[in-house]
Design a protein around this motif. Structure first.
Motif, PDB file in Angstrom:
ATOM      1  N   ASP A 173      58.162   0.977  29.158  1.00  0.00           N
ATOM      2  CA  ASP A 173      57.325   0.802  28.588  1.00  0.00           C
ATOM      3  C   ASP A 173      56.534  -0.719  28.269  1.00  0.00           C
ATOM      4  O   ASP A 173      55.459  -0.833  28.544  1.00  0.00           O
ATOM      5  N   ALA A 174      57.539  -2.101  28.349  1.00  0.00           N
ATOM      6  CA  ALA A 174      56.948  -3.174  28.512  1.00  0.00           C
ATOM      7  C   ALA A 174      56.355  -3.336  29.838  1.00  0.00           C
ATOM      8  O   ALA A 174      55.020  -3.787  29.903  1.00  0.00           O
ATOM      9  N   ALA A 225      60.275 -12.472  33.806  1.00  0.00           N
ATOM     10  CA  ALA A 225      59.380 -12.027  34.980  1.00  0.00           C
ATOM     11  C   ALA A 225      58.119 -11.554  35.091  1.00  0.00           C
ATOM     12  O   ALA A 225      57.189 -12.105  34.310  1.00  0.00           O
ATOM     13  N   ARG A 226      57.798 -10.309  33.271  1.00  0.00           N
ATOM     14  CA  ARG A 226      56.621  -9.616  32.822  1.00  0.00           C
ATOM     15  C   ARG A 226      55.925 -10.596  31.832  1.00  0.00           C
ATOM     16  O   ARG A 226      54.958 -10.972  31.695  1.00  0.00           O
ATOM     17  N   GLY A 243      51.635  -3.647  33.141  1.00  0.00           N
ATOM     18  CA  GLY A 243      49.962  -3.256  34.637  1.00  0.00           C
ATOM     19  C   GLY A 243      51.403  -3.701  35.585  1.00  0.00           C
ATOM     20  O   GLY A 243      50.386  -4.229  37.143  1.00  0.00           O
ATOM     21  N   ILE A 244      52.823  -3.431  35.139  1.00  0.00           N
ATOM     22  CA  ILE A 244      53.725  -3.990  36.140  1.00  0.00           C
ATOM     23  C   ILE A 244      53.818  -3.462  36.996  1.00  0.00           C
ATOM     24  O   ILE A 244      54.515  -2.804  36.404  1.00  0.00           O
ATOM     25  N   GLN A 245      53.948  -3.184  38.540  1.00  0.00           N
ATOM     26  CA  GLN A 245      54.353  -2.590  39.586  1.00  0.00           C
ATOM     27  C   GLN A 245      55.966  -2.873  39.618  1.00  0.00           C
ATOM     28  O   GLN A 245      56.009  -4.288  40.127  1.00  0.00           O
ATOM     29  N   VAL A 246      56.918  -1.368  40.124  1.00  0.00           N
ATOM     30  CA  VAL A 246      58.378  -2.068  40.605  1.00  0.00           C
ATOM     31  C   VAL A 246      58.497  -1.937  41.654  1.00  0.00           C
ATOM     32  O   VAL A 246      58.366  -1.071  42.144  1.00  0.00           O
ATOM     33  N   GLN A 247      59.099  -2.573  42.506  1.00  0.00           N
ATOM     34  CA  GLN A 247      60.058  -2.309  44.039  1.00  0.00           C
ATOM     35  C   GLN A 247      61.691  -2.454  43.992  1.00  0.00           C
ATOM     36  O   GLN A 247      61.901  -3.238  43.543  1.00  0.00           O
TER      37      GLN A 247
END
Length: 770
Positions: free
Chosen positions: A633-634, A671-672, A639-643
């Motif tokens: 959720d955070a 990091a967020r 607006g952070i994409q995860v790879q």
């Protein structure tokens, strides 16, 4: 004519005493006197040779010749019987009287009686006295002749000694000695053969009379055959007759082989051949002749030793000069390469020293290092004489050797030279069958390649690419492992690399390896020293933090006690006030800040409290995915994409999954916050190594612009934070958890963001670390 006995003896004594200058004629006069005084047909005096085995000469009363050679054996002959028994002997018409004096035999007086003639006892006694007088005369003649002979031989030995002293070379000595001995000793043939190295017979020097040249092959054969025996026995050999061979009669010569020695050490042989038939009365006894041979042999032995010593001294002097030059060169080069402990500078300095004309003198030098993990040799640097001149300028050669300058600019120029670039592109297998460089490394010795084109395919390709001429490879070894190989050649001049150059290269490579080992040791010492300082700082900081933690824990405990009623009463108070009023807002603020204070105090208590891990079988994929679920959720809200990327099927490991989940959530949360609004969070998991053991490697990378260098050094310190509302304990707690798992956590900047790397060992049975 009949003479009175006393008158005869008087005349005989007078003749003998008057024979001072012509003693041989006195023998003949006495024999003629006897022939006149007694009824005889002939009177003969038989004289023994120096060995006493033969009647070698005779004198007759008649005729004009004084001495006639003869060769009649003494044994089993009538005159021999008379001489042996020392009593007159008569056989048919001949009377034999022994001629001896002072127990020394000289010969026999033989009288051939006329027909029907008889000698009275008085006549025989008189003749016996005459024989004694002849013996005395013969003895005096022998003594005087031997004295003259000794004087002649002393003069000869003196002259021979002078000539041998002037000889400075081996061949000159042999020629001079053979010529002088042949001229003075009246030998028919002289052979002088040295012994080389104490074991091998060298070439002989020979002088021979023209009369006996036809016997030369046989004489040389006898010299070789019996010379070995004389050396083994260390005693002279005397032959009155030469041994016969299958080819016919032996040469009519006597042979003497004298071993030449110095301090019981054999040096060679002197062989003399003499005419077997003497032309006159023997002038010296057998004993005196052998003394002369011994003197000549001793003189020659000393001369041979002197010349051999001179040659050894000249050789030793030349070798010492060469060694001095080599030692001077080695000292100069060793001093240069030991002038720095920086490994990068040292590699440039080693190759420059090997190629400079005043140093190693090779035209080019190359360095290949060993990569043990990949089993290969990698080209690192190549330097030619032009590149070496940058380090050792010709105009300041002495100063350059004292303090060689290997500045970063010079190192960069050497690396960018075309030849060095070619070397740096080379990569060879560390296989002895593949190339000479690998053979040098694996065998630990210098390898010389005279024909590079005949090497295996990889070696031939290397030679073609670098245009190598005949080259040499010298291994560079540190104390416990091979470091690399030094390759040198002289391709332009084509000068061969001789044994002396290879020996220099071996010593140079050994010292270069020592210098590299010292440099690596210094680096390790600097690293250990830096780590010790960091450990000391951490220990001091840890002690401070421990004290601060105890204080913080005590304060937190004291603060947490009143926070509970404050929060509770604020909640109850909020229920009684009018919703939306200022009083309700104040109560909400009190409750929110109270919860935040409780969270901070909980973190402080958690950091200061000793914790025990609960180990079980974990899978890193599940821990990562659980952390992403909790932070989903955070992350979406920011607006952070995860790879997410897994390199391979990852094995399970032993660990505390809840503690590791806490670590990952802390890093993802940091990091967020670093990326703010929008960015990419990359998480990669795979296999790697930790302390040379298999390990799991997890990397978390953000795009938040990276961490400033001054922050990187303090990022894991407790209570250090850049957040407005942070406690500074999140990463400190994460580092402690990784250390409890025997793992590590590292951070660095890359591609506009920070990368946190976690390493966890895969070894089974890991015990909890407090």
């Amino acid at each position: 004519m009949k003479c009175d006995g006393f008158e005869l003896l008087y005349k005989v004594v007078r003749i003998a005493h008057c024979a001072v200058h012509d003693q041989p004629q006195a023998f003949k006069d006495i024999l003629q006197l006897l022939e006149r005084c007694y009824p005889v047909d002939g009177v003969t005096l038989l004289l023994l040779d120096s060995g006493g085995r033969y009647f070698a000469q005779s004198i007759d009363a008649g005729g004009s010749q004084l001495f006639r050679p003869c060769r009649q054996e003494v044994a089993d002959s009538p005159p021999g019987q008379a001489l042996t028994s020392r009593q007159p002997q008569r056989q048919t018409e001949t009377l034999y009287l022994p001629v001896f004096c002072c127990e020394e035999n000289f010969g026999v007086l033989a009288l051939t009686l006329a027909d029907d003639a008889e000698l009275s006892e008085q006549d025989q006694r008189t003749l016996a006295l005459v024989a004694e007088e002849l013996a005395t005369l013969a003895r005096n003649v022998a003594i005087q002749a031997e004295d003259r002979w000794r004087m002649e031989q002393l003069a000869f030995l003196s002259d021979l000694g002078r000539q041998l002293t002037h000889a400075q070379q081996f061949k000159e000595l042999l020629t001079t000695a053979a010529k002088s001995i042949h001229r003075h000793s009246q030998a028919a043939c002289v052979i002088l053969r040295p012994l080389l190295g104490g074991t091998v017979m060298g070439s002989s020097s020979l002088r021979i009379d023209s009369l006996y040249r036809k016997y030369r092959p046989r004489l040389e054969q006898l010299e070789e055959e019996y010379g070995q025996r004389a050396l083994r026995q260390a005693e002279p050999l005397y032959f009155d007759e030469l041994p016969a061979d299958s080819g016919g009669e032996p040469p009519p010569l006597r042979m003497v082989i004298m071993p030449l020695r110095f301090l019981q050490r054999p040096l060679g042989n002197l062989t003399l051949f003499f005419d077997r038939e003497p032309a006159e009365l023997p002038l010296a006894s057998k004993h005196a002749s052998r003394e002369f041979y011994h003197s000549v042999g001793s003189l020659l032995g000393h001369a041979l030793e002197r010349v051999a010593t001179l040659e050894r001294l000249e050789t030793l002097s030349a070798e010492n000069d060469l060694k001095f030059q080599e030692l001077s060169l080695l000292y100069r080069t060793f001093r240069a390469i030991h002038s720095t402990l920086n490994l990068n500078e040292l590699m440039h300095l080693i190759l420059s020293t090997a190629t400079i004309p005043a140093g190693g003198g090779f035209e080019r030098a190359m360095l290949f290092t060993v990569n043990e993990r990949s089993g290969s040799l990698q080209g690192m640097l190549g330097v030619d004489q032009d590149g070496a001149a940058l380090v050792f300028p010709p105009h300041d050669e002495r100063g350059a050797w004292e303090q060689p300058a290997v500045s970063p600019e010079i190192r960069e120029i050497q690396r960018q030279m075309p030849f060095s670039q070619k070397v740096m592109r080379q990569r060879l297998n560390l296989d002895a069958e593949d190339n000479a460089l690998a053979r040098a490394v694996l065998k630990g010795r210098v390898i010389f390649v005279s024909q590079p084109g005949t090497e295996p395919a990889a070696g031939a390709a290397l030679a073609a690419e670098l245009q190598l001429g005949p080259y040499a490879c010298a291994p560079l070894r540190t104390k416990d492992r091979p470091f690399g190989v030094l390759v040198v050649d002289s391709c332009e001049s084509g000068e061969p690399i001789g044994l002396d150059r290879l020996r220099f290269l071996e010593l140079f490579a050994h010292q270069a390896g020592t210098a590299i080992d010292n440099s690596m040791l210094m680096q390790r010492l600097e690293t250990v020293n830096r780590e010790l300082r960091e450990a000391q700082e951490r220990l001091i900081q840890g002690e401070k933090m421990a004290a601060l933690g105890e204080l913080a824990a005590s304060i937190a405990h004291e603060l947490k006690t009143p926070l509970v009623p404050i929060g509770g009463f604020a909640k109850r108070l909020g229920q009684r006030v009018t919703p939306g009023s200022k009083e309700a807002e104040y109560c909400e603020i009190i409750q929110r800040e109270t919860r935040r204070m409780e969270q901070i105090l909980s973190e402080i208590l958690g950091f200061s409290r000793k914790q025990l891990l609960c180990y079980n079988e974990c899978r890193i994929e599940r821990i990562i995915e659980q952390a992403l679920v909790l932070e989903d959720d955070a992350l979406r809200g920011s607006g952070i994409q995860v790879q997410l990327n897994y390199d391979c099927a990852l094995p399970p490991f032993q660990g505390d999954d809840q503690k590791l989940l806490q670590v990952l959530m802390n890093i993802i949360d940091n990091a967020r916050h670093a990326m703010g609004e929008g960015g990419v969070l990359r998480i990669r998991a795979g296999l790697g190594h930790l302390r040379d053991e298999p390990a799991l490697v997890v990397q978390v990378q953000d795009t938040g612009g990276g961490i400033p260098p001054e922050v990187l050094k303090e990022i894991f310190a407790p209570f250090y934070t850049t957040k407005k509302q942070g406690t500074g304990l999140g990463l400190a707690i994460s580092q402690r958890i990784l250390q409890q798992h025997r793992g590590t956590i590292e951070v660095h900047n890359e591609d506009g963001g920070a990368v946190f790397t976690l390493r966890l060992p895969l070894g089974p049975g890991v015990e909890a670390f407090h």
